[in-house]
Design a protein around this motif. Sequence first.
Motif, short mmCIF file in Angstrom:
data_model
loop_
_atom_site.label_atom_id
_atom_site.label_comp_id
_atom_site.label_asym_id
_atom_site.label_seq_id
_atom_site.Cartn_x
_atom_site.Cartn_y
_atom_site.Cartn_z
N ILE A 1 0.87 -1.18 0.00
CA ILE A 1 0.00 0.00 0.00
C ILE A 1 0.90 1.22 0.00
N VAL A 2 0.80 2.04 -1.04
CA VAL A 2 1.62 3.25 -1.13
C VAL A 2 0.77 4.44 -0.72
N GLY A 3 1.17 5.08 0.36
CA GLY A 3 0.39 6.16 0.95
C GLY A 3 -0.45 5.63 2.08
N CYS A 4 -0.28 6.19 3.26
CA CYS A 4 -1.07 5.73 4.42
C CYS A 4 -1.81 6.90 5.04
N GLY A 5 -2.43 7.69 4.16
CA GLY A 5 -3.32 8.73 4.63
C GLY A 5 -4.72 8.17 4.75
N ALA A 6 -5.69 8.89 4.21
CA ALA A 6 -7.08 8.48 4.36
C ALA A 6 -7.35 7.14 3.67
N LEU A 7 -7.07 7.07 2.36
CA LEU A 7 -7.30 5.82 1.64
C LEU A 7 -6.41 4.70 2.16
N ILE B 1 3.52 -1.13 4.08
CA ILE B 1 2.98 0.22 3.98
C ILE B 1 4.13 1.19 3.77
N ALA B 2 4.05 1.98 2.70
CA ALA B 2 5.07 2.98 2.42
C ALA B 2 4.43 4.36 2.45
N ASP B 3 4.98 5.25 3.27
CA ASP B 3 4.45 6.60 3.38
C ASP B 3 5.57 7.55 3.80
N ARG B 4 5.52 8.77 3.28
CA ARG B 4 6.57 9.76 3.52
C ARG B 4 6.24 10.75 4.62
N ASP B 5 5.03 10.69 5.15
CA ASP B 5 4.51 11.77 5.98
C ASP B 5 4.39 11.35 7.44
N PHE B 6 3.97 12.29 8.29
CA PHE B 6 3.76 12.01 9.71
C PHE B 6 2.37 12.47 10.11
N VAL B 7 1.90 12.00 11.27
CA VAL B 7 0.53 12.27 11.70
C VAL B 7 0.41 13.67 12.29
N GLU B 8 -0.64 14.38 11.86
CA GLU B 8 -0.97 15.70 12.39
C GLU B 8 -2.44 15.73 12.79
N PRO B 9 -2.84 16.69 13.63
CA PRO B 9 -4.24 16.72 14.07
C PRO B 9 -5.25 16.78 12.93
N LEU C 1 4.47 10.98 15.00
CA LEU C 1 4.92 9.70 14.48
C LEU C 1 4.74 9.64 12.97
N PRO C 2 5.67 9.05 12.25
CA PRO C 2 5.44 8.78 10.83
C PRO C 2 4.19 7.93 10.66
N LYS C 3 3.43 8.21 9.61
CA LYS C 3 2.18 7.49 9.41
C LYS C 3 2.40 5.99 9.25
N ALA C 4 3.43 5.61 8.54
CA ALA C 4 3.68 4.18 8.34
C ALA C 4 3.94 3.48 9.66
N VAL C 5 4.68 4.14 10.54
CA VAL C 5 5.02 3.55 11.84
C VAL C 5 3.77 3.47 12.74
N ALA C 6 3.03 4.58 12.80
CA ALA C 6 1.83 4.60 13.63
C ALA C 6 0.81 3.57 13.14
N ALA C 7 0.66 3.46 11.81
CA ALA C 7 -0.28 2.49 11.26
C ALA C 7 0.15 1.07 11.57
#
Length: 396
Positions: A37-43, A61-69, A87-93
């Motif tokens: 899965i590339v991108g771990c935002g909403a989708l 899961i591959a993602d470049r971003d981190f979690v924000e409110p 936390l990076p989104k991939a790590v938190a997920a």
Amino acid sequence: MHEQTEDIWADRYDRQIRFAPIGAKGQARLANMRALIVGCGALGASLAQHLTRAGVGKVRIADRDFVEPSNLQRQMLFHEADALAVLPKAVAAAEKLRAINGSIEIEALVTDVNSMTITAAMENVDLVLDGTDNAATRLLLSEACFARNIPFIYGGVAGAEGMSAMLIPGQTACLRCLIGDEASVEEELNCDTAGVLSAAVDFIASLQAVEAIKWLSGNRNAVRKSWVVADLWRFSVREFTLPGCTPGCHICGGLADENIVQLNLPRSESIARSDVLAHREERKHRLQAGTDETPPAHAWSQTLAVALCGRDSVQVTLPRTFQLEQWQVVFERLGYEIKANRYLLKIGLPDGERLVLFPDGRVLVQGIIDADKALRICVRYLTDPLEMQAEEEART
């Protein structure tokens, strides 16, 4: 991959096994499949949860971003604590998914998937799912999948609208044949211009996930050969039959298999690239009326800096790596506000912008959308750390 026993199938996956098209045989097949899965935002977060609960043996899961409110409204795997800890989104997920299903393998890649990293990201996978938010990455994924004979499940959402299609090498056209090159899709609506409703995300993610489960469980004749466009606010759903490989296309044109039976959907219309472009033009005029266009960055900077969807941020990729601990010491001594963990370093700058440094040389410049300005900020603050400290101390 962890071994999944018949006892686990009989308990955890009981309702899924009772679904006749999957059964015990399909469940066993799922346990030996690997999905990216590339991108771990909403989708991506919704996709990851569906595949994890379904028992796909390995989910990367591959993602470049981190979690924000601002993510919490629609990105179902994340909690307020993830945002506070940046936390990076991939790590938190991955943490949440391992707690959901400890019998499968979850792999987190904190990386920007681009032409330099895509080979490693796609290593030993059976399927790729699109959880991204930009055309350039989607087109890259489609091309890489067709080159490797791996199916690619496209999905996109903006506002209350979304679309999805499963693109299969040798059977369907590639994404570039359907939507054109990057220049023709740069004005496509995204969450930055149209916002996004969480329910629309779940709807499109469900369409993607069910096709993934069909394919991975061995039910490949059941795969939907159509492009679905849905508007949940006005509630309209349209379905277009996907065309086959395009003769002359350097991506999909040489992959056509005349022995593969193309499925016809009597409820569908025939899709052409003009259909997709016309639909996008209609959406743009209806939902984006009156908004100003952001002027494009200079061509030389586009290869280094990319504006992120809905973030007021620019990602700059530098030809170097960062020792986060070293830079943390420098900015702490200068009295800058920082947040740090083992994955990234977030720095509040005096003029209100924020820098987020990743070890792989990526920098998110937050608070701006101008690529040239982002590059200037990086040059000013991210030269040699000792020189930078000396210059800042001299100014004060």
